[in-house]
Write a protein that holds these residues in place. Structure first.
Motif, PDB file in Angstrom:
ATOM      1  N   GLU A  14      -3.291  10.512  -2.418  1.00 22.65           N
ATOM      2  CA  GLU A  14      -1.836  10.478  -2.291  1.00 22.65           C
ATOM      3  C   GLU A  14      -1.219  11.694  -2.967  1.00 22.65           C
ATOM      4  OE1 GLU A  14       1.948   7.508  -3.232  1.00 22.65           O
ATOM      5  OE2 GLU A  14      -0.097   6.738  -3.329  1.00 22.65           O
ATOM      6  N   MET A  15      -1.762  12.087  -4.109  1.00 23.32           N
ATOM      7  CA  MET A  15      -1.295  13.290  -4.813  1.00 23.32           C
ATOM      8  C   MET A  15      -1.455  14.517  -3.914  1.00 23.32           C
ATOM      9  SD  MET A  15      -0.402  12.579  -8.074  1.00 23.32           S
ATOM     10  CE  MET A  15      -0.861  11.709  -9.565  1.00 23.32           C
ATOM     11  N   ARG A  16      -2.599  14.587  -3.235  1.00 21.31           N
ATOM     12  CA  ARG A  16      -2.849  15.749  -2.360  1.00 21.31           C
ATOM     13  C   ARG A  16      -1.830  15.788  -1.217  1.00 21.31           C
ATOM     14  NH1 ARG A  16      -8.288  14.271  -3.378  1.00 21.31           N
ATOM     15  NH2 ARG A  16      -8.378  13.079  -1.419  1.00 21.31           N
ATOM     16  N   ALA A  17      -1.559  14.623  -0.639  1.00 18.16           N
ATOM     17  CA  ALA A  17      -0.580  14.561   0.457  1.00 18.16           C
ATOM     18  C   ALA A  17       0.818  14.946  -0.037  1.00 18.16           C
ATOM     19  CB  ALA A  17      -0.558  13.162   1.066  1.00 18.16           C
ATOM     20  N   LYS A  53       1.536  16.930  -2.520  1.00 14.83           N
ATOM     21  CA  LYS A  53       1.547  18.382  -2.771  1.00 14.83           C
ATOM     22  C   LYS A  53       1.679  19.159  -1.460  1.00 14.83           C
ATOM     23  CE  LYS A  53      -1.075  18.293  -7.115  1.00 14.83           C
ATOM     24  NZ  LYS A  53      -2.319  18.674  -7.818  1.00 14.83           N
ATOM     25  N   LYS A  54       0.989  18.677  -0.434  1.00 18.03           N
ATOM     26  CA  LYS A  54       1.073  19.337   0.875  1.00 18.03           C
ATOM     27  C   LYS A  54       2.493  19.223   1.441  1.00 18.03           C
ATOM     28  CE  LYS A  54      -1.220  19.144   5.416  1.00 18.03           C
ATOM     29  NZ  LYS A  54      -2.217  18.383   6.214  1.00 18.03           N
ATOM     30  N   TYR A  55       3.059  18.037   1.333  1.00 26.18           N
ATOM     31  CA  TYR A  55       4.446  17.824   1.774  1.00 26.18           C
ATOM     32  C   TYR A  55       5.385  18.755   1.011  1.00 26.18           C
ATOM     33  CZ  TYR A  55       9.067  15.610   1.920  1.00 26.18           C
ATOM     34  OH  TYR A  55      10.425  15.381   2.046  1.00 26.18           O
ATOM     35  N   ALA A  56       5.212  18.821  -0.314  1.00 26.93           N
ATOM     36  CA  ALA A  56       6.089  19.644  -1.153  1.00 26.93           C
ATOM     37  C   ALA A  56       5.958  21.117  -0.808  1.00 26.93           C
ATOM     38  CB  ALA A  56       5.769  19.416  -2.628  1.00 26.93           C
ATOM     39  N   TYR A  57       4.743  21.550  -0.497  1.00 20.21           N
ATOM     40  CA  TYR A  57       4.512  22.957  -0.151  1.00 20.21           C
ATOM     41  C   TYR A  57       5.350  23.343   1.069  1.00 20.21           C
ATOM     42  CZ  TYR A  57       2.081  27.107   1.608  1.00 20.21           C
ATOM     43  OH  TYR A  57       1.790  28.363   2.084  1.00 20.21           O
ATOM     44  N   HIS A  58       5.233  22.556   2.125  1.00 19.34           N
ATOM     45  CA  HIS A  58       5.948  22.895   3.370  1.00 19.34           C
ATOM     46  C   HIS A  58       7.450  22.649   3.233  1.00 19.34           C
ATOM     47  CE1 HIS A  58       2.318  23.791   5.520  1.00 19.34           C
ATOM     48  NE2 HIS A  58       1.795  22.629   5.206  1.00 19.34           N
ATOM     49  N   THR A  59       7.824  21.613   2.482  1.00 21.36           N
ATOM     50  CA  THR A  59       9.252  21.349   2.262  1.00 21.36           C
ATOM     51  C   THR A  59       9.888  22.482   1.464  1.00 21.36           C
ATOM     52  OG1 THR A  59       8.872  18.965   2.309  1.00 21.36           O
ATOM     53  CG2 THR A  59      10.911  19.711   1.282  1.00 21.36           C
ATOM     54  N   GLY A  60       9.178  22.965   0.458  1.00 25.86           N
ATOM     55  CA  GLY A  60       9.690  24.067  -0.361  1.00 25.86           C
ATOM     56  C   GLY A  60       9.922  25.326   0.452  1.00 25.86           C
ATOM     57  N   LEU A  84       5.143  20.390   9.862  1.00 21.85           N
ATOM     58  CA  LEU A  84       3.953  20.214   9.019  1.00 21.85           C
ATOM     59  C   LEU A  84       4.238  19.227   7.884  1.00 21.85           C
ATOM     60  CD1 LEU A  84       2.744  23.920   8.893  1.00 21.85           C
ATOM     61  CD2 LEU A  84       1.557  22.013  10.004  1.00 21.85           C
ATOM     62  N   ALA A  85       5.418  19.330   7.297  1.00 23.21           N
ATOM     63  CA  ALA A  85       5.782  18.392   6.225  1.00 23.21           C
ATOM     64  C   ALA A  85       5.939  16.981   6.786  1.00 23.21           C
ATOM     65  CB  ALA A  85       7.076  18.847   5.551  1.00 23.21           C
ATOM     66  N   MET A  86       6.597  16.868   7.952  1.00 23.47           N
ATOM     67  CA  MET A  86       6.812  15.555   8.555  1.00 23.47           C
ATOM     68  C   MET A  86       5.477  14.909   8.937  1.00 23.47           C
ATOM     69  SD  MET A  86       9.456  13.612   9.115  1.00 23.47           S
ATOM     70  CE  MET A  86      10.941  14.572   9.377  1.00 23.47           C
ATOM     71  N   GLU A  87       4.560  15.702   9.453  1.00 24.45           N
ATOM     72  CA  GLU A  87       3.250  15.174   9.839  1.00 24.45           C
ATOM     73  C   GLU A  87       2.437  14.739   8.624  1.00 24.45           C
ATOM     74  OE1 GLU A  87       3.386  17.991  13.802  1.00 24.45           O
ATOM     75  OE2 GLU A  87       2.103  18.572  12.115  1.00 24.45           O
ATOM     76  N   GLU A 146       0.219  10.576   6.014  1.00 22.72           N
ATOM     77  CA  GLU A 146      -0.914  10.411   5.096  1.00 22.72           C
ATOM     78  C   GLU A 146      -0.518   9.675   3.815  1.00 22.72           C
ATOM     79  OE1 GLU A 146      -2.604  14.294   4.370  1.00 22.72           O
ATOM     80  OE2 GLU A 146      -2.123  14.957   6.411  1.00 22.72           O
ATOM     81  N   ILE A 147       0.775   9.412   3.640  1.00 23.40           N
ATOM     82  CA  ILE A 147       1.251   8.783   2.394  1.00 23.40           C
ATOM     83  C   ILE A 147       1.436   7.285   2.625  1.00 23.40           C
ATOM     84  CG2 ILE A 147       3.102   8.746   0.676  1.00 23.40           C
ATOM     85  CD1 ILE A 147       3.611  11.706   1.388  1.00 23.40           C
TER      86      ILE A 147
END
Length: 794
Positions: free
Chosen positions: A702-705, A707-714, A767-770, A774-775
C-alpha cells in the motif's frame, strides 16, 4: 446577413407538417381499424418462444446466483456473462443503437458485420480482468476518455471537450436537472461520433480519422448544447415568460437568417450572467457548425434545425388547461421533433443524403418519443406539460374523439416492423424487446398497483391483446438493453460525482478552516524581546491564504481511511504545513526565485528582510520536528520511523531545490524536469500520504502504491502550476503570472509548449488514477483531489 442562407420559415415548417400529417393519418387508420392487433399478435406469439422459459440450464444458473438490479452496473454484466446471456444482450443492444441512432436496416450484411465487431469489443472489455485490458479505467471516466483519445491521436480534443463539459456543468442553474443535462449532452456527442465513425469506415488513414473525430466531437458538443441551453432551459422555470419569448425570438432569428443577433438588454439581474454565458457559448457552437457546412448542404441544415426548434416550440406553448386540441395538434409536433432531432445529426456532420436513412429515421422517431412520454407521464402531468399521454389522462372521459396514445404506439410498432423494416426477423425481435422492456421498467418504477391502473385506462381497447401484452410483461425475460443500463449507470455516477464533489469541496473548506486555527505559533513570554520577530514572521507566513493541501490530505486519509484520532494527529498536520511554509519562504528569497507576492500578500523577505526570512524558514523546519516528536498517542517505533522518513524527505527537497537553482537558464529534458518535480512537489504529496500510513502501520504494498500515486499527482500539480503561470490570473492565483518566463526557468510549458504540457498533465493524471486501483481503501477523496488539481484555477 447572407441572403442565400435565409429560409422561409412558414414554407419550411409547412412542408414538414404535411409529411408528418400523412404519416399520422396512416397510423390513425390502423388505430381505428385495429389492424395492428392481428399483426402484432402473430408477431408476439412467434417472438415469445425466445423470451419465456419454463425450465432450462440457464434458469438453473440464474436461480443459483441472484440477479442484480440494473443499477448494479458491473455486477449485472458479470451476472449476464455467468448465465450465458451476455452475447444476446449485447447483440440486441447494439442492433437497437444501429437502428435508432444510425438509421440502419438490420438485414444488411455490412451492418451485421459492424454490429458483431462492436459486440465482440464490448464483451472483451466487460469480461477481461482490468489488468488485461488495454484501457483499465472505468468506462467513460475522464481517464478512460483520455486513454481512448491517445489511441485515436485526439488528446487535445478530449481535453478541450472535458473542460467544456465541466464549464457547462458549472453553469446549469438551480431549477434544471443538471445530471440529465450533462447526460444528454454526452449522449449527443457520442451519437455524432457514432455517425462519423460509420461514415468514414475503418480504412481511412490515421491522420484523416483523427481530424474527422476531432470535428465530430466539436460538432457534437455544439449541437448538444441546444438540449440544456435551449430545450431544457425553455422547459424550466429559470426564465420568466417575457424572457422565454425574447430568448425564443433570438433562436428563431438565428435559424432563419444564419446570423446570431446581439444579446441586448431586458434580462432579469439574477439571469444576466447565465444568459450572457449561454449566448456566448451557443454563438460559438453555431458559428462552428455553420463554418463546417458545405454550400450544397447548408440550406438543408437550417431548414432541419428550424423544424426541430419550431416543433418543440409548438409543443411547449400548449396549455394543459385547453381541452380543445385536435389529435393532429397533439401528435404532429411529436412526429416532427422526434424525427428531426436525429435527422439533424447527419445534417450537422454534412453527410451525403441517404434516402433509406431519412425514411427509416422519420418513421422511427415517434416510437422512441411515445415510449419516453409514457415513462414520464406522471412527471409531465405534475409539471403541466402537454404530451399525448398527459392530455389523454386529463380529457379521455370528456373527449370521445381523442386517440389513445398507447394504441397509436402499437400501431407505430406494427408499421415499423412490416412496412419500414419489411418484416425483418431481427428488427421485429429488437423492437418488441424494447417495447416490453419499457413496460417492465415502468412497472418496476411505479409499482404494480399504479401500473395496473395505467393499463386499465390505456390498454382497455382490446382486452385479448392487452392480456397478451401483460403476460409478456410479467413472464418475458432477456429483454433488457445495454443503453438503459449505461443510462442508469451514468445518472448514478453523475449524481454520485456531484455529491462527492460537493462533499470534497465542503471537506476541503471545513478542514482548511480548522487547520488554519491550529497553525498560529504562540509567543514565548519568557523569551528575550529581540527574538519575537521570528515568531511574528512565522505567523505572518502561516496566516497567508494557503491551500493547505498537504495537511488536508493527511487529515482526511488519516482520519477517514486509517481511523486515526483527530486530536492525536494534530501535531502531524501542523508539522506538514510548517515544513511547506518554510520551503515557500526559502523559495521566494532573492537568492532563489526572488518573488514579491505569495498567498495573496507580500512575501516575507519584502515585509521583514532576507535574514529574518532565512531564520524564519529554519525556525519553522525545527518547529515541524518538534511537532512530530509530540505525537504521544502512537507507539515510539512508529513515531521514530515517521521522524526518520520526514528528515529524509526534507533533505531530498533541499537537494531538489539545489538542482532547480543549478538548472536556471539551462535547457532541461522532460525526464530531468520530472525528477525536479518529484523533489520539489511530489515528495510533499508523498509525505502527506505516507506519514499517516506510517502511524497506521499500513502494509508495504500500500505504501508503494501511495508513493506511485503521489509521484504522478505531484508532477500533474506542477504542470498545472506551469500552465497557470502562462494562462492564469493574478487576482485568482494570489501571485504574479509569467514569473517563470521572467526568470528564464525551464518549465513543462517552455519545453513542451502549452499543448504538450496539457497532454503530459493528463498522462500523469491517468497514471495516478490507475494507481488508485492498487490501494485497498476508499480512494474517492484521492480521485477528487486529482480532479481538483487538473481543473483548478489557482
Amino acid at each position: 446577413m447572407i441572403e442565400s442562407l435565409i429560409i422561409n420559415e412558414d414554407t419550411c415548417y409547412g412542408m414538414a407538417e404535411e409529411k408528418a400529417s400523412d404519416y399520422f393519418q396512416s397510423l390513425y387508420q390502423q388505430v381505428m381499424q385495429k389492424s395492428y392487433v392481428t399483426t402484432l399478435t402473430r408477431d408476439i406469439q412467434s417472438w415469445k418462444h425466445n423470451h419465456i422459459h419454463h425450465h432450462s440450464f440457464v434458469t438453473f444458473l440464474s436461480r443459483r446466483k441472484r440477479k442484480p438490479t440494473s443499477f448494479e452496473y458491473h455486477s449485472y454484466l458479470q451476472w449476464l456473462d455467468y448465465t450465458g446471456k451476455l452475447d444476446n444482450y449485447l447483440d440486441r443492444s447494439i442492433s437497437y443503437i444501429f437502428m435508432r441512432d444510425l438509421g440502419k436496416a438490420l438485414d444488411s450484411n455490412d451492418t451485421q458485420t459492424r454490429i458483431q465487431s462492436v459486440v465482440a469489443s464490448l464483451k472483451n472489455n466487460f469480461t477481461q480482468p482490468k489488468e488485461n485490458r488495454e484501457n483499465k479505467n472505468e468506462l467513460f471516466s475522464m481517464a478512460w476518455l483520455y486513454r481512448w483519445a491517445q489511441k485515436e491521436a485526439i488528446e487535445l480534443t478530449i481535453i478541450w471537450v472535458m473542460n467544456k463539459l465541466k464549464t457547462v456543468a458549472n453553469h446549469i442553474p438551480k431549477g434544471m436537472d443538471a445530471n440529465h443535462a450533462q447526460r444528454k449532452l454526452i449522449k449527443i456527442i457520442a451519437g455524432v461520433i457514432l455517425h462519423e465513425v460509420e461514415e468514414m469506415g475503418d480504412k481511412i488513414p490515421a491522420e484523416e480519422r483523427a481530424q474527422r473525430l476531432d470535428r465530430a466531437i466539436r460538432l457534437g458538443y455544439a449541437y448538444g448544447l441546444t438540449y440544456p441551453f435551449i430545450d431544457d432551459l425553455l422547459d424550466s422555470k429559470v426564465l420568466s415568460n417575457k424572457e422565454k419569448k425574447k430568448y425564443s425570438n433570438l433562436i428563431r432569428t438565428t435559424l432563419t437568417t444564419g446570423a446570431v443577433p446581439k444579446l441586448g438588454g431586458g434580462w432579469e439581474e439574477k439571469n444576466q450572467a447565465l444568459i450572457t454565458f449561454i449566448h456566448s457559448e451557443l454563438r460559438e457552437g453555431f458559428e462552428y457548425i455553420k463554418a463546417q457546412q458545405r454550400p450544397e448542404t447548408i440550406k438543408s441544415f437550417f431548414e432541419q434545425s428550424y423544424v426541430f426548434f419550431q416543433s418543440q416550440e409548438v409543443d411547449r406553448e400548449k396549455d394543459l388547461s385547453n381541452g380543445n386540441y385536435t389529435n393532429e395538434e397533439l401528435f404532429i409536433p411529436v412526429i416532427l421533433k422526434s424525427a428531426s432531432s436525429r435527422l439533424i445529426v447527419r445534417s450537422v456532420i454534412t453527410a451525403d443524403e441517404d434516402e433509406g436513412f431519412d425514411k427509416r429515421t422519420f418513421y422511427y422517431g415517434i416510437y422512441n418519443q411515445l415510449a419516453d412520454d409514457f415513462a414520464d407521464m406522471f412527471e409531465d402531468l405534475e409539471n403541466g406539460a402537454v404530451t399525448p399521454y398527459t392530455y389523454y389522462l386529463k380529457y379521455n372521459d370528456q373527449r370521445a374523439d381523442l386517440i389513445n396514445p398507447f394504441e397509436l404506439y402499437w400501431s407505430v410498432i406494427s408499421n415499423l416492423i412490416h412496412h419500414v423494416y419489411q418484416s425483418d426477423k431481427k428488427a421485429r425481435e429488437v423492437i418488441l424487446n424494447r417495447a416490453i422492456n419499457g413496460l417492465k421498467r415502468f412497472k418496476e418504477r411505479v409499482g404494480s398497483k399504479k401500473y395496473n391502473e395505467v393499463m386499465e385506462l390505456f390498454a382497455s381497447g382490446n382486452s385479448k391483446f392487452n392480456a397478451l401484452i401483460q403476460k409478456m410483461v410479467s413472464k418475458a425475460d432477456n429483454v433488457d438493453f445495454f443503453d438503459k443500463l449505461l443510462r442508469d449507470h451514468m445518472i448514478t455516477n453523475l449524481k454520485n460525482e456531484r455529491k462527492e464533489q460537493e462533499e470534497f469541496q465542503e471537506s476541503i473548506e471545513r478542514v482548511r478552516e480548522q487547520i488554519n486555527h491550529l497553525l498560529p505559533i504562540a509567543k514565548d513570554e519568557n523569551a528575550p524581546l529581540l527574538s519575537e520577530p521570528i515568531t511574528e514572521a512565522a505567523n505572518y507566513s502561516l496566516e497567508g491564504d494557503g491551500k493547505r493541501l498537504r495537511p488536508i490530505i493527511s487529515w482526511i486519509t488519516g482520519i477517514n481511511e486509517y481511523g486515526l484520532s483527530q486530536s492525536a494527529i494534530v501535531p502531524l498536520l501542523r508539522s506538514l504545513e510548517f515544513m511547506h511554509t518554510a520551503s515557500l519562504i526559502f523559495d521566494d528569497l532573492p537568492s532563489q526565485d526572488n518573488a514579491s507576492f505569495r498567498r495573496g500578500r507580500s512575501t516575507l523577505h519584502m515585509v521583514y528582510n532576507n535574514a529574518i526570512a532565512e531564520l524564519t524558514g529554519l525556525f519553522l523546519t525545527q518547529k515541524a520536528i518538534e511537532e512530530q516528536a509530540s505525537l504521544d498517542d502512537f507507539d515510539s517505533k512508529s513515531v521514530l520511523k515517521l521522524v526518520h522518513y520526514s528528515a529524509q524527505m526534507t533533505a531530498e527537497m533541499c537537494k531538489g531545490q539545489a538542482m532547480d537553482l543549478g538548472s536556471r537558464g539551462k535547457p532541461l529534458t522532460v525526464d530531468q524536469l520530472n525528477m525536479l518535480c518529484f523533489y520539489k512537489t511530489g515528495i510533499a504529496f508523498e509525505a502527506a500520504l505516507i506519514m499517516p500510513a506510517i502511524l497506521a502501520n499500513a502494509k508495504d504494498f500500500e505504501m508503494r502504491a501511495l508513493k506511485k500515486y503521489a509521484y504522478h499527482t505531484g508532477i500533474a500539480f506542477q504542470i498545472k502550476d506551469d500552465l497557470l503561470d502562462v494562462e492564469g490570473d493574478l487576482n485568482t492565483l494570489g501571485k504574479p503570472v509569467g514569473k517563470d518566463a521572467d526568470n528564464n526557468n525551464s518549465t513543462f510549458v517552455s519545453i513542451l509548449g502549452v499543448d504538450g504540457a496539457k497532454k503530459a498533465m493528463w498522462e500523469h493524471y491517468c497514471l495516478a488514477m490507475e494507481t488508485l486501483h492498487e490501494i485497498p481503501r476508499n480512494t474517492g477523496f484521492l480521485k477528487h483531489l486529482l480532479n481538483y488539481i487538473v481543473h483548478r484555477d489557482h
